[in-house]
Design a protein around this motif. Structure first.
Motif, mmCIF file in Angstrom:
data_model
loop_
_atom_site.group_PDB
_atom_site.id
_atom_site.type_symbol
_atom_site.label_atom_id
_atom_site.label_comp_id
_atom_site.label_asym_id
_atom_site.label_seq_id
_atom_site.Cartn_x
_atom_site.Cartn_y
_atom_site.Cartn_z
ATOM 1 N N THR A 244 -58.755 36.632 -16.299
ATOM 2 C CA THR A 244 -58.445 37.212 -14.777
ATOM 3 C C THR A 244 -59.763 36.800 -13.978
ATOM 4 O OG1 THR A 244 -58.390 39.053 -15.128
ATOM 5 C CG2 THR A 244 -56.208 38.472 -14.863
ATOM 6 N N ASN A 245 -59.750 36.910 -12.830
ATOM 7 C CA ASN A 245 -60.264 37.181 -11.921
ATOM 8 C C ASN A 245 -61.696 38.308 -11.477
ATOM 9 O OD1 ASN A 245 -58.859 38.685 -10.422
ATOM 10 N ND2 ASN A 245 -58.577 36.812 -8.739
ATOM 11 N N VAL A 246 -61.566 39.365 -12.877
ATOM 12 C CA VAL A 246 -62.441 40.211 -13.130
ATOM 13 C C VAL A 246 -63.523 39.980 -13.052
ATOM 14 C CG1 VAL A 246 -61.602 40.224 -15.485
ATOM 15 C CG2 VAL A 246 -62.752 42.294 -14.576
ATOM 16 N N PRO A 247 -64.487 40.818 -12.174
ATOM 17 C CA PRO A 247 -65.393 40.618 -12.029
ATOM 18 C C PRO A 247 -66.835 41.557 -13.457
ATOM 19 C CG PRO A 247 -65.106 42.371 -10.480
ATOM 20 C CD PRO A 247 -64.180 41.516 -11.253
ATOM 21 N N TYR A 248 -68.110 40.880 -13.022
ATOM 22 C CA TYR A 248 -68.289 40.972 -14.353
ATOM 23 C C TYR A 248 -69.358 42.308 -14.655
ATOM 24 C CZ TYR A 248 -65.045 38.250 -16.945
ATOM 25 O OH TYR A 248 -64.437 37.779 -17.407
ATOM 26 N N GLY A 249 -69.878 43.252 -15.604
ATOM 27 C CA GLY A 249 -70.882 44.022 -14.969
ATOM 28 C C GLY A 249 -71.430 43.752 -16.561
ATOM 29 N N LYS A 250 -72.397 44.732 -17.082
ATOM 30 C CA LYS A 250 -72.769 45.276 -18.265
ATOM 31 C C LYS A 250 -72.209 45.213 -18.811
ATOM 32 C CE LYS A 250 -77.184 44.053 -17.710
ATOM 33 N NZ LYS A 250 -78.761 44.401 -17.055
ATOM 34 N N GLY A 251 -71.192 45.680 -19.229
ATOM 35 C CA GLY A 251 -70.059 47.146 -19.916
ATOM 36 C C GLY A 251 -69.588 45.897 -19.959
ATOM 37 N N ASN A 252 -68.425 44.890 -19.603
ATOM 38 C CA ASN A 252 -67.384 43.763 -19.497
ATOM 39 C C ASN A 252 -68.255 42.918 -20.254
ATOM 40 O OD1 ASN A 252 -67.741 43.251 -17.297
ATOM 41 N ND2 ASN A 252 -65.666 43.810 -16.881
ATOM 42 N N LEU A 253 -69.606 42.754 -20.033
ATOM 43 C CA LEU A 253 -69.913 41.191 -20.444
ATOM 44 C C LEU A 253 -69.453 40.487 -22.015
ATOM 45 C CD1 LEU A 253 -71.594 39.274 -18.804
ATOM 46 C CD2 LEU A 253 -74.088 40.150 -19.951
ATOM 47 N N ILE A 254 -69.308 41.844 -22.430
ATOM 48 C CA ILE A 254 -69.004 40.867 -23.515
ATOM 49 C C ILE A 254 -67.507 40.005 -23.678
ATOM 50 C CG2 ILE A 254 -67.701 41.771 -26.010
ATOM 51 C CD1 ILE A 254 -69.907 43.808 -26.100
ATOM 52 N N ASN A 255 -66.868 40.834 -23.008
ATOM 53 C CA ASN A 255 -65.807 40.168 -22.668
ATOM 54 C C ASN A 255 -65.778 38.061 -22.303
ATOM 55 O OD1 ASN A 255 -63.518 41.687 -23.004
ATOM 56 N ND2 ASN A 255 -63.221 42.530 -21.174
ATOM 57 N N LEU A 256 -66.564 37.399 -21.761
ATOM 58 C CA LEU A 256 -67.263 36.514 -21.441
ATOM 59 C C LEU A 256 -67.312 35.601 -22.580
ATOM 60 C CD1 LEU A 256 -68.629 35.878 -18.111
ATOM 61 C CD2 LEU A 256 -66.880 35.040 -18.672
ATOM 62 N N GLN A 257 -68.436 36.608 -22.967
ATOM 63 C CA GLN A 257 -69.878 35.867 -24.605
ATOM 64 C C GLN A 257 -68.812 35.428 -25.776
ATOM 65 O OE1 GLN A 257 -71.623 39.625 -25.252
ATOM 66 N NE2 GLN A 257 -74.307 38.014 -23.994
ATOM 67 N N VAL A 258 -67.333 36.520 -25.879
ATOM 68 C CA VAL A 258 -66.526 35.682 -26.804
ATOM 69 C C VAL A 258 -65.676 34.920 -27.085
ATOM 70 C CG1 VAL A 258 -65.739 38.475 -27.647
ATOM 71 C CG2 VAL A 258 -64.784 37.366 -26.047
ATOM 72 N N LEU A 259 -66.522 34.201 -25.105
ATOM 73 C CA LEU A 259 -65.009 33.317 -24.795
ATOM 74 C C LEU A 259 -66.175 31.654 -25.539
ATOM 75 C CD1 LEU A 259 -64.030 33.191 -21.300
ATOM 76 C CD2 LEU A 259 -62.617 33.994 -23.454
ATOM 77 N N LYS A 260 -67.403 31.970 -25.928
ATOM 78 C CA LYS A 260 -68.220 31.307 -26.276
ATOM 79 C C LYS A 260 -67.851 30.554 -27.995
ATOM 80 C CE LYS A 260 -72.508 32.757 -25.121
ATOM 81 N NZ LYS A 260 -73.639 33.133 -25.054
ATOM 82 N N GLU A 261 -67.297 31.612 -28.799
ATOM 83 C CA GLU A 261 -66.762 31.635 -29.848
ATOM 84 C C GLU A 261 -65.423 30.833 -30.289
ATOM 85 O OE1 GLU A 261 -69.656 32.903 -31.995
ATOM 86 O OE2 GLU A 261 -69.993 33.719 -30.184
ATOM 87 N N THR A 262 -64.679 30.832 -29.390
ATOM 88 C CA THR A 262 -63.301 29.815 -29.358
ATOM 89 C C THR A 262 -63.091 28.639 -29.389
ATOM 90 O OG1 THR A 262 -61.185 30.326 -29.262
ATOM 91 C CG2 THR A 262 -62.230 30.993 -27.255
ATOM 92 N N LYS A 263 -62.306 28.214 -30.211
ATOM 93 C CA LYS A 263 -62.367 26.165 -29.609
ATOM 94 C C LYS A 263 -61.008 26.419 -28.332
ATOM 95 C CE LYS A 263 -65.149 23.966 -32.671
ATOM 96 N NZ LYS A 263 -65.317 25.199 -33.256
ATOM 97 N N ILE A 264 -59.904 27.205 -28.975
ATOM 98 C CA ILE A 264 -58.435 27.440 -28.073
ATOM 99 C C ILE A 264 -58.492 26.686 -26.729
ATOM 100 C CG2 ILE A 264 -57.367 28.810 -30.012
ATOM 101 C CD1 ILE A 264 -57.040 30.794 -27.567
ATOM 102 N N PRO A 265 -57.129 26.402 -26.132
ATOM 103 C CA PRO A 265 -57.894 26.625 -23.956
ATOM 104 C C PRO A 265 -58.366 27.820 -23.526
ATOM 105 C CG PRO A 265 -55.960 25.241 -26.079
ATOM 106 C CD PRO A 265 -56.119 26.187 -26.156
ATOM 107 N N ILE A 266 -58.999 27.559 -22.834
ATOM 108 C CA ILE A 266 -59.208 28.681 -21.892
ATOM 109 C C ILE A 266 -59.118 27.960 -20.642
ATOM 110 C CG2 ILE A 266 -61.608 30.378 -21.144
ATOM 111 C CD1 ILE A 266 -62.932 29.607 -23.578
ATOM 112 N N TYR A 267 -58.224 29.479 -19.736
ATOM 113 C CA TYR A 267 -57.768 28.769 -18.540
ATOM 114 C C TYR A 267 -58.482 30.203 -17.666
ATOM 115 C CZ TYR A 267 -54.776 25.625 -19.721
ATOM 116 O OH TYR A 267 -54.350 24.139 -19.993
ATOM 117 N N PHE A 268 -59.203 29.834 -17.257
ATOM 118 C CA PHE A 268 -60.617 30.793 -16.018
ATOM 119 C C PHE A 268 -60.188 30.806 -14.674
ATOM 120 C CE2 PHE A 268 -63.916 33.013 -14.486
ATOM 121 C CZ PHE A 268 -64.718 33.591 -14.546
ATOM 122 N N LEU A 269 -59.442 32.252 -13.641
ATOM 123 C CA LEU A 269 -58.895 31.709 -12.767
ATOM 124 C C LEU A 269 -60.427 31.925 -12.066
ATOM 125 C CD1 LEU A 269 -56.235 34.190 -12.508
ATOM 126 C CD2 LEU A 269 -56.651 32.648 -11.223
#
Lengths: 416, 341
Positions: free
Chosen positions: A348-373
């Protein structure tokens, strides 16, 4: 223990062979505001008619201030119980003063003239309901809300111990609904009058009632304070629909949010979607995906976040972290575990700060389709770190920007 | 203007009633002056004055024929109107009139039977045809009321329907009697209603019914008002609706049966007068009863005077009430729609 003003014992009321009320028991105490809720045809209005002796009961008894109601004359009954009906129309040109004065009827001996006291009582009732200003106008000329206030004034003038309301606001707009409810609440507070209100707006009932009685098939299904009654386990037995019961934080009351009645029959449990959300960006998406039959998971979200609440209510598995904490690698790996089992990731279009940046980082690890709003607002509150990760993600084959949530559905439907 | 009329309406009507009584007693085939009429009536009522110079026949026409007839018309018109008010209140139906539940059909059947059986004798100076009409009228109510009873309650809707059904049935019976009888014209004439040949005795017969009926109904005025809000609401406001209905039905049936048995069926008064009065004074029965009584009385005196003086042969007064009342009523309705009155 307060005085028991109304006691209903094993009441059975039937129209012909159809039992509308079937063994109902309830006690109502002095000064209470009791809301009676339940679906249509469950005997709410019938109960009011039974209490006021308009229809006879087949079995059981009703005691009003200790008197069996069948032993009371109409006049005595009217001194104890006043009724505010759903809607009230007359074809005749009575002034509002006349209508309110009719409330004095049980107190006027047949031959006696209207006394000064009756006039005073009527005036007070009309001033209280803010209707005195149109006392000489015809009742017919008033708007729905004004009429209902006049009828409330009539009930006040009746000076009864109990006021019964039969869906008093169902024909009114929200402003006038609230006005009538506040007026009645004020009456209860100021005059210690016992109020029994049949209401079909559960939120209104939960808000104003001290106690709720939930009727189902002519019987009491649940009763108690609104917290105890307005629960999904109770309401789902009575109302056949999808709903969310949550706390209304502004009013501090339980609140029901009806979602839908017509269910989508398609089972899509074989499709698993992981949603990365937070900060109130995922509520609607989570609810819709869940209702469409997908197997949904979410995370990482902070506990207490409204998206976290939605997950709890809808029983969506999610990875959570303590409030305002930085997400840890432990949570990240849990989240990644969910992602690995999923067919799609929706961000979702959630903003990122230091706290939740990990949520973006994990996406690098996956090969399944990612849909980014994607949206126009700033989402990077990490001095460029988030943007950097995003740029990296953009180059991945499995990464897709979408402009709105519906696009996601279209995309996966094409694929399926 | 409307305010003014409302305030002094009763006063106006009483004045008009007095004038109507005098004028209509004066009008007739025999040429008698207004002053003579006043002189005779004043002397007869108060005992003051001197009527030695007046012909005996004139005195007799005024005092024994016209005056009691005018007073009877006043009572009958008043009674039917107040019963109409009551019925329109109880049934919350503007089409209701005192004959709604078949009281008149019952009376007509009773009268027909009396006429066919040739009962020309009388009992306690009341002729047998009237007595039979009265009995049948009362019986009709008893039957209708009992058919309509559901448990302890008597819903107005079933009362209305069973009343209409029984009324139609009784009318059919009456028609059969008429067809097989050689007295058809007499029966038809009876059903059209007339004050022809009515005397002080007839007037005195109706008088107690009208007055006692009026007093009872007037006492109930406040409950009748509340009844207009609907039966359930009235009940919740402390009105014993079933008892009220019973009292009103019994009283009005006594009054209506009494008037019908003496004068035959005079239609339209009981339907129209309450509407006209309601337009002027509003729906409250405290005013509706006295005003309707007076206006109904005046209206019927007026109609009867036309009935007996318009042509050589007397026209049944029921015909006149409809001929004059109908168009006037339509006029009022139209005017009211435009908010004129």
């Amino acid at each position: 223990m307060k005085e028991e003003v109304l006691k209903i014992e094993d009441l059975v009321v039937a129209y012909g062979n159809k039992k509308i009320i079937d063994g109902l028991n309830a006690s109502i105490y002095k000064g209470e505001f009791v809301g009676i809720i339940g679906p249509n045809g469950t005997g709410k209005s019938t109960l009011i008619k039974a209490i006021t002796s308009i229809i006879d009961s087949e079995n059981g008894s009703i005691f009003i201030k200790g008197n069996k109601h069948t032993n009371l004359s109409k006049r005595q009954l009217a001194k104890l119980v006043a009724v505010v009906p759903q809607e009230f129309n007359i074809e005749y040109d009575f002034t509002n003063f006349d209508i309110v004065m009719m409330g004095r009827n049980p107190h006027i001996a047949r031959k006696n003239k209207l006394g000064k006291k009756d006039y005073e009582v009527v005036k007070e009732a009309m001033v209280m309901t803010n209707t005195w200003k149109f006392k000489d106008r015809f009742f017919n000329e008033l708007s729905g809300g004004e009429r209902q206030r006049v009828i409330v004034a009539r009930a006040i003038a009746q000076q009864s111990s109990i006021i019964l309301l039969d869906e008093p606001t169902s024909h009114l707009d929200i402003h006038h609904q609230l006005e009538i409810m506040e007026l009645i609440y004020m009456l209860k507070e100021k005059r210690d009058i016992t109020v029994v209100a049949v209401l079909h707006d559960i939120n209104m009932a939960a808000r104003f009632s001290d106690r709720l009685i939930l009727l189902h098939n002519g019987q009491v299904l649940a009763q108690g304070n609104p917290e105890e009654v307005v629960k999904e386990e109770n309401l789902s037995k009575v109302y056949d629909m999808e709903m969310i019961v949550r706390n209304n934080k502004i009013l501090g009351k339980k609140e029901i949010l009806p979602l839908r009645v017509i269910k989508k029959e398609i089972n899509r449990k074989h499709i698993k979607i992981h949603v990365i959300c937070g900060g109130d960006t995922g509520g609607e998406i989570l609810e819709q995906l869940n209702s469409l039959g997908f197997q949904v998971s979410a995370g990482v979200v902070n506990q207490g976040d409204s998206d976290w609440e939605i997950c709890n209510i809808l029983k969506i598995p999610c990875v959570d972290a303590p409030p305002f904490s930085h997400f840890t690698s432990k949570e990240a790996s849990e989240s990644l575990e969910f992602i690995r089992q999923s067919d799609y990731v929706l961000v979702t279009n959630v903003p990122y700060g230091k706290g939740n940046l990990i949520n973006l980082q994990v996406l690098k690890e996956t090969k399944i389709p990612i849909y980014f709003l994607k949206n126009e607002m700033q989402i990077d509150y990490t001095q460029g770190q988030a943007t950097e990760i995003l740029n990296e993600l953009k180059n991945k084959e499995n990464f897709h920007f979408i402009l709105e949530y519906k696009e996601f559905l279209e995309k996966i439907h094409i694929m399926n | 203007m409307k305010r003014f009329i409302q305030k002094y309406f009763l006063f106006f009507i009483i004045i008009i009633a007095f004038i109507t009584i005098f004028i209509c007693t004066t009008i007739g085939v025999a040429d008698i002056s207004v002053s003579q009429t006043i002189q005779i009536l004043f002397h007869k009522i108060t005992g003051i004055g001197n009527i030695e110079g007046v012909k005996d026949s004139t005195i007799s026409i005024i005092w024994n024929l016209r005056f009691p007839r005018v007073l009877l018309a006043l009572l009958v018109g008043g009674s039917l109107s107040m019963c109409g008010v009551s019925y329109q209140g109880i049934f919350k139906n503007s089409m209701a009139d005192p004959f709604l539940l078949g009281v008149s059909s019952g009376a007509a059947l009773g009268a027909s039977i009396g006429i066919i059986l040739g009962l020309n004798n009388s009992f306690l100076r009341v002729d047998m045809i009237s007595i039979l009409a009265f009995i049948f009228a009362m019986l009709t109510l008893v039957v209708v009321y009992n058919i309509s009873r559901v448990g302890k309650k008597v819903p107005v809707s079933t009362l209305l329907l069973s009343g209409i059904a029984l009324s139609q049935f009784l009318s059919a019976m009456n028609s059969i009697l008429m067809i097989f009888s050689d007295q058809m014209s007499r029966i038809i004439y009876w059903t059209m209603g007339s004050f022809n040949g009515k005397s002080w005795e007839d007037m005195m017969l109706i008088f107690p019914y009208a007055i006692i009926g009026f007093i009872i109904l007037y006492i109930l005025h406040r409950q009748m008002d509340i009844m207009l809000l609907g039966e359930d609401t009235a009940s919740q406001l402390g009105v014993n609706t079933d008892r009220l209905k019973l009292i009103v039905l019994v009283v009005t049936t006594f009054v209506t049966a009494a008037t019908v048995s003496v004068t035959g069926i005079i239609g339209f008064v009981g339907l129209v007068i309450p509407h006209i009065v309601r337009i002027f004074v509003g729906p409250k029965h405290k005013k509706m009863y006295p005003y309707s009584f007076m206006l109904g009385g005046v209206f019927l005196i007026f109609c009867d005077t036309i009935a007996r003086s318009l042509m050589k042969q007397e026209i049944p007064v029921g015909v006149i009430t409809s001929i004059f009342g109908g168009p006037f009523f339509v006029y009022l309705l139209k005017k009211r729609k435009r908010g004129g009155i």
